[in-house]
Motif scaffolding. Structure first.
Motif, PDB file in Angstrom:
ATOM      1  N   GLY A  51      18.981 -74.403 -27.676  1.00 13.80           N
ATOM      2  CA  GLY A  51      18.142 -73.254 -27.141  1.00 13.80           C
ATOM      3  C   GLY A  51      16.665 -73.555 -26.698  1.00 13.80           C
ATOM      4  O   GLY A  51      16.330 -73.003 -25.689  1.00 13.80           O
ATOM      5  N   ARG A  64      17.411 -74.850 -33.838  1.00 13.89           N
ATOM      6  CA  ARG A  64      15.964 -74.802 -33.155  1.00 13.89           C
ATOM      7  C   ARG A  64      16.069 -73.262 -32.654  1.00 13.89           C
ATOM      8  O   ARG A  64      15.413 -72.394 -33.059  1.00 13.89           O
ATOM      9  N   LYS A  65      16.864 -73.058 -31.535  1.00 15.93           N
ATOM     10  CA  LYS A  65      16.891 -71.488 -30.872  1.00 15.93           C
ATOM     11  C   LYS A  65      18.213 -71.076 -30.768  1.00 15.93           C
ATOM     12  O   LYS A  65      18.847 -72.102 -29.982  1.00 15.93           O
ATOM     13  N   ASN A  66      18.944 -70.425 -31.318  1.00 19.10           N
ATOM     14  CA  ASN A  66      20.254 -69.924 -31.222  1.00 19.10           C
ATOM     15  C   ASN A  66      20.533 -69.090 -30.015  1.00 19.10           C
ATOM     16  O   ASN A  66      19.809 -68.808 -29.199  1.00 19.10           O
ATOM     17  N   PHE A  87      21.911 -66.256 -29.712  1.00 22.52           N
ATOM     18  CA  PHE A  87      21.171 -64.791 -29.618  1.00 22.52           C
ATOM     19  C   PHE A  87      19.730 -64.647 -29.209  1.00 22.52           C
ATOM     20  O   PHE A  87      19.595 -63.781 -28.310  1.00 22.52           O
ATOM     21  N   GLU A  88      19.053 -65.851 -29.626  1.00 18.90           N
ATOM     22  CA  GLU A  88      17.394 -65.758 -29.507  1.00 18.90           C
ATOM     23  C   GLU A  88      17.506 -66.132 -27.852  1.00 18.90           C
ATOM     24  O   GLU A  88      16.647 -65.621 -27.168  1.00 18.90           O
ATOM     25  N   CYS A  89      18.304 -67.175 -27.621  1.00 19.36           N
ATOM     26  CA  CYS A  89      18.045 -67.358 -25.936  1.00 19.36           C
ATOM     27  C   CYS A  89      18.428 -66.300 -25.109  1.00 19.36           C
ATOM     28  O   CYS A  89      17.735 -66.118 -23.917  1.00 19.36           O
ATOM     29  N   GLU A  93      18.023 -63.282 -25.827  1.00 23.36           N
ATOM     30  CA  GLU A  93      17.097 -62.264 -25.851  1.00 23.36           C
ATOM     31  C   GLU A  93      15.739 -62.606 -25.153  1.00 23.36           C
ATOM     32  O   GLU A  93      15.411 -61.551 -24.274  1.00 23.36           O
ATOM     33  N   VAL A  94      15.574 -63.970 -24.838  1.00 23.36           N
ATOM     34  CA  VAL A  94      14.493 -64.122 -24.243  1.00 23.36           C
ATOM     35  C   VAL A  94      14.820 -64.347 -22.470  1.00 23.36           C
ATOM     36  O   VAL A  94      13.848 -63.890 -21.753  1.00 23.36           O
ATOM     37  N   GLN A 112      23.247 -56.994 -26.129  1.00 26.38           N
ATOM     38  CA  GLN A 112      22.104 -57.769 -25.648  1.00 26.38           C
ATOM     39  C   GLN A 112      22.086 -58.228 -23.957  1.00 26.38           C
ATOM     40  O   GLN A 112      21.089 -58.585 -23.470  1.00 26.38           O
TER      41      GLN A 112
END
Length: 149
Positions: free
Chosen positions: A41, A67-69, A71-73, A75-76, A106
């Motif tokens: 991510g 590092r960035k899963n 879900f986090e991607c 959201e960004v 999301q």
């Protein structure tokens, strides 16, 4: 001669074998599509910061990455004004209802459970490539959101 690809796809997946299979399937479905891969991510977000605009036609996003899963991607992507309208297809081995519902909320456009065979993978990619996103900026209803091949 027009050398511009018909479509540009980003794939974020930390599994090298899955990336190779995806690329092979994509080449068989469409040889005029440009694929850019990110291994996690953080790499995806860095890539997008450098290269968007122009946006890709669609992002295939794995959920389970270091590092960035996913879900986090997601959201960004959905909270960044120049990226928020890019179609995002979750492409994951999980099919847990809780996770499917979470990414639907999301703002993901579709959720595809990674198919277990090459022909089904080609079918899944073709189905996404055939979508005219300009006509489908809507968010699908939960029952039309999850594809399992």
């Amino acid at each position: 001669m027009n050398t511009k690809p018909n479509k540009t796809i980003y794939l974020a997946d930390d599994d090298a074998d899955d990336c190779m299979l995806f690329e092979d399937a994509l080449r068989e479905v469409s040889n005029s599509t440009e694929l850019t891969t990110a291994n996690d991510g953080v790499e995806l977000i860095n890539l997008m910061e450098k290269s968007v605009p122009p946006p890709p036609d669609v992002i295939f996003l794995d959920l389970n990455m270091p590092r960035k899963n996913g879900f986090e991607c997601l959201e960004v992507i959905r909270s960044t004004s120049k990226w928020k309208d890019i179609p995002v297809v979750i492409f994951s081995t999980t099919g847990q209802e809780e996770m499917v519902n979470k990414v639907h909320e999301q703002g993901a456009n579709f959720f595809i459970r990674k198919p277990g065979s090459f022909p089904k993978l080609k079918q899944a990619i073709k189905q996404i490539l055939d979508i005219d996103w300009s006509m489908h900026s809507w968010k699908p209803s939960p029952e039309n959101f999850f594809y399992q091949y």
